[in-house]
Design a protein around this motif. Sequence first.
Motif, PDB file in Angstrom:
ATOM      1  N   ASP A  53      -3.785  -3.834   6.460  1.00 14.45           N
ATOM      2  CA  ASP A  53      -4.277  -2.845   5.470  1.00 14.45           C
ATOM      3  C   ASP A  53      -5.495  -3.487   5.072  1.00 14.45           C
ATOM      4  OD1 ASP A  53      -2.094  -1.380   6.403  1.00 14.45           O
ATOM      5  OD2 ASP A  53      -0.839  -1.806   4.309  1.00 14.45           O
ATOM      6  N   ALA A  54      -6.268  -2.510   4.383  1.00 12.21           N
ATOM      7  CA  ALA A  54      -7.180  -3.093   3.324  1.00 12.21           C
ATOM      8  C   ALA A  54      -6.705  -3.585   1.947  1.00 12.21           C
ATOM      9  CB  ALA A  54      -8.237  -2.040   2.995  1.00 12.21           C
ATOM     10  N   LEU A  55      -6.641  -4.879   1.727  1.00 10.62           N
ATOM     11  CA  LEU A  55      -5.954  -5.347   0.709  1.00 10.62           C
ATOM     12  C   LEU A  55      -6.763  -5.158  -0.716  1.00 10.62           C
ATOM     13  CD1 LEU A  55      -4.643  -8.516   2.205  1.00 10.62           C
ATOM     14  CD2 LEU A  55      -3.638  -6.391   2.312  1.00 10.62           C
ATOM     15  N   GLN A  56      -6.220  -4.545  -1.652  1.00 13.56           N
ATOM     16  CA  GLN A  56      -6.374  -4.383  -2.964  1.00 13.56           C
ATOM     17  C   GLN A  56      -5.669  -4.840  -4.181  1.00 13.56           C
ATOM     18  OE1 GLN A  56      -9.355  -2.557  -3.314  1.00 13.56           O
ATOM     19  NE2 GLN A  56      -9.774  -1.838  -1.451  1.00 13.56           N
ATOM     20  N   PRO A  57      -6.184  -5.183  -5.232  1.00 12.83           N
ATOM     21  CA  PRO A  57      -5.248  -5.657  -6.285  1.00 12.83           C
ATOM     22  C   PRO A  57      -4.544  -4.504  -6.737  1.00 12.83           C
ATOM     23  CG  PRO A  57      -7.657  -6.045  -7.130  1.00 12.83           C
ATOM     24  CD  PRO A  57      -7.506  -5.286  -5.541  1.00 12.83           C
TER      25      PRO A  57
END
Length: 394
Positions: free
Chosen positions: A83-87
């Motif tokens: 996945d596109a990792l985000q906070p």
Amino acid sequence: MKKKLVQQVSASFKEKFGAEPGHIFLSPGRINIIGEHVDYNDGFVLPAAINKYVCFAVSENGTSNVNLYAKDLDQSYSFNLNDALQPGDTMWANFFLGVAHLIKERGLTLSGVDVVFSSTIPMGAGLSSSAAVECGFAFALNNIYSLGLSKEEIALIGQKSEHTFVGVNCGIMDQFASVFGKKNKVIKLDCNNLDHEYHSADFKEYSLLLLDSKVKHTLLESGYNDRRNEVEQGLAKLKAQYPEINTFRDLSEAQVEACKDLLGDVVYRRCLFVVREIQRVLDAVSALEKEDFKKLGELMFATHNGLSKNYEVSCEELDFLADAVRNDENVLGARMMGGGFGGCTINLVKKDAVNGIIERVAAAYKEKFNIKLEAYKIKISKGTSVYKNEHAGI
């Protein structure tokens, strides 16, 4: 203490994931002997890793999922590396997400892991538990998947993770000390270019004691930003006056004194502290080399006075703790440590007097502020590492 932590984390891993962990890693917290608020002012710092750790039990899981369990919080969190990792909203998980994101960004290949972690680093005491988490996880992935990252790259990934996923604009000192620490050595670190050298920190009949005020005043964030603005204004004026200088490192105390009226009282005192503190770090290195611990202690007290009166980042509780040991024959030096407005004092104390000092100061502190003082006896330890214990079979 270390062995007990490893055993507890290993047992917790087995309970969570049904098998013994494949790997155990330890990532230490840090202290700073001297050199406060100079990391962003072109100075040197003198940190060291300590024997308080975040312990990670880790196994590859053959998937693209990272499954985390924070033992101390009894909380789980999972994310998929594809996945596109985000906070996210789970603050502690952002340290791991940030590290994984930054490693992926370098084009390095990761696979999923199961992780259980627990810490003996006191939270909120200014001993950099966050840096230990970031660097420990980056070190673990680097070790397990042979990513080829250098120690310096691991420290920088930890710092950038904190900037981008946690939102704290920290300097590099915490991560650097956690990764590069050596037993009984302090690191003289140039925060500008990461040049560093090790110096012996065997204090003989003295030891380091941390006294935790157990307070964190809300001034920390605003006060920090205000100080940064004040010293930047001051340096700009000083550069206009002395075109040959580039940084605070190039200035003498006399040059700052000569510009007192030009700078105005507040900015003058901020700049004076910075120039003096840069010199104190150099003097402290010299004192350590000569095993002149009396001199080192005097420098620590001088730093506290400067942080309290000129840089104004102390608070009533920290001043009380420094003053409580100032005239004690068994204490060579003490100062507030870290950003200020709360946290710990670091004290250089005669080994056989440690318990008596804790008892005396704790009683006085309780009477004055009605706060239970926490004390941490610490040793200078090695940096982030693979844990090996032949006896335990781990």
